[in-house]
Design a protein around this motif. Structure first.
Motif, short mmCIF file in Angstrom:
data_model
loop_
_atom_site.label_atom_id
_atom_site.label_comp_id
_atom_site.label_asym_id
_atom_site.label_seq_id
_atom_site.Cartn_x
_atom_site.Cartn_y
_atom_site.Cartn_z
N TYR A 148 0.87 -1.17 0.00
CA TYR A 148 0.00 0.00 0.00
C TYR A 148 0.91 1.22 0.00
O TYR A 148 1.96 1.22 0.65
CB TYR A 148 -0.90 0.03 1.23
N ALA A 149 0.50 2.25 -0.72
CA ALA A 149 1.30 3.47 -0.79
C ALA A 149 0.40 4.69 -0.79
O ALA A 149 -0.70 4.67 -1.34
CB ALA A 149 2.16 3.47 -2.05
N VAL A 150 0.90 5.75 -0.16
CA VAL A 150 0.24 7.05 -0.16
C VAL A 150 1.21 8.02 -0.81
O VAL A 150 2.32 8.22 -0.30
CB VAL A 150 -0.10 7.51 1.27
N THR A 151 0.81 8.60 -1.94
CA THR A 151 1.69 9.53 -2.64
C THR A 151 0.90 10.72 -3.16
O THR A 151 -0.31 10.65 -3.34
CB THR A 151 2.40 8.87 -3.84
N LEU A 152 1.63 11.77 -3.44
CA LEU A 152 1.05 12.96 -4.06
C LEU A 152 1.14 12.77 -5.57
O LEU A 152 2.23 12.64 -6.12
CB LEU A 152 1.81 14.20 -3.62
N LYS A 153 -0.01 12.69 -6.23
CA LYS A 153 -0.04 12.46 -7.67
C LYS A 153 -0.98 13.48 -8.30
O LYS A 153 -2.15 13.57 -7.93
CB LYS A 153 -0.53 11.03 -7.97
N ASP A 154 -0.45 14.24 -9.25
CA ASP A 154 -1.25 15.25 -9.95
C ASP A 154 -1.94 16.21 -8.99
O ASP A 154 -3.09 16.60 -9.19
CB ASP A 154 -2.28 14.60 -10.87
N LEU B 167 -7.88 12.80 -1.93
CA LEU B 167 -8.00 12.81 -0.48
C LEU B 167 -7.04 13.81 0.15
O LEU B 167 -6.05 14.20 -0.47
CB LEU B 167 -7.67 11.42 0.08
N SER B 168 -7.32 14.16 1.39
CA SER B 168 -6.32 14.89 2.16
C SER B 168 -5.24 13.87 2.52
O SER B 168 -5.47 12.66 2.50
CB SER B 168 -6.93 15.48 3.43
N ARG B 169 -4.07 14.35 2.87
CA ARG B 169 -2.99 13.43 3.22
C ARG B 169 -3.38 12.58 4.42
O ARG B 169 -3.17 11.37 4.43
CB ARG B 169 -1.70 14.20 3.50
N SER B 170 -3.97 13.19 5.43
CA SER B 170 -4.32 12.42 6.63
C SER B 170 -5.39 11.37 6.32
O SER B 170 -5.32 10.25 6.84
CB SER B 170 -4.78 13.35 7.76
N ALA B 171 -6.36 11.68 5.47
CA ALA B 171 -7.38 10.70 5.11
C ALA B 171 -6.78 9.56 4.30
O ALA B 171 -7.14 8.39 4.48
CB ALA B 171 -8.51 11.37 4.32
N ALA B 172 -5.83 9.88 3.42
CA ALA B 172 -5.17 8.86 2.61
C ALA B 172 -4.35 7.92 3.50
O ALA B 172 -4.38 6.70 3.32
CB ALA B 172 -4.28 9.50 1.56
N GLY C 163 6.10 11.86 2.31
CA GLY C 163 6.01 13.07 3.12
C GLY C 163 5.71 14.28 2.25
O GLY C 163 5.66 14.19 1.02
N TYR C 164 5.50 15.40 2.89
CA TYR C 164 5.19 16.62 2.16
C TYR C 164 6.32 17.07 1.24
O TYR C 164 6.09 17.76 0.26
CB TYR C 164 4.86 17.75 3.14
#
Length: 70
Positions: A4-10, A26-31, A55-56
């Motif tokens: 599983y990964a959480v990333t900033l995309k587009d 999503l917001s980062r915290s929700a993701a 991270g940010y």
């Protein structure tokens, strides 16, 4: 192993499961909460899990858990 990964995309925070986007906008915290919930469920099924969280500033944190060895 499931990943599983959480990333900033587009410009949106996106949750990926095994390389496929499953939730975006999503917001980062929700993701992060969604990815952690999915990782917990996979661990409960005895699967090995890799959880990656961006991270940010682009840095990545990585957590690995082992599955059961049935």
């Amino acid at each position: 192993m499931v990943q599983y990964a959480v990333t900033l995309k587009d410009g949106d925070w996106t949750v990926f499961s095994d390389g496929k986007a499953i939730e975006h906008g999503l917001s980062r915290s929700a993701a992060i909460e969604l990815a952690k919930d999915m990782a917990f469920n996979a661990e409960e099924r005895g699967e090995a899990v890799e959880l990656l969280i961006q991270g940010y500033y682009g840095d990545l944190s990585r957590k690995l858990t082992g599955g059961s060895e049935d």
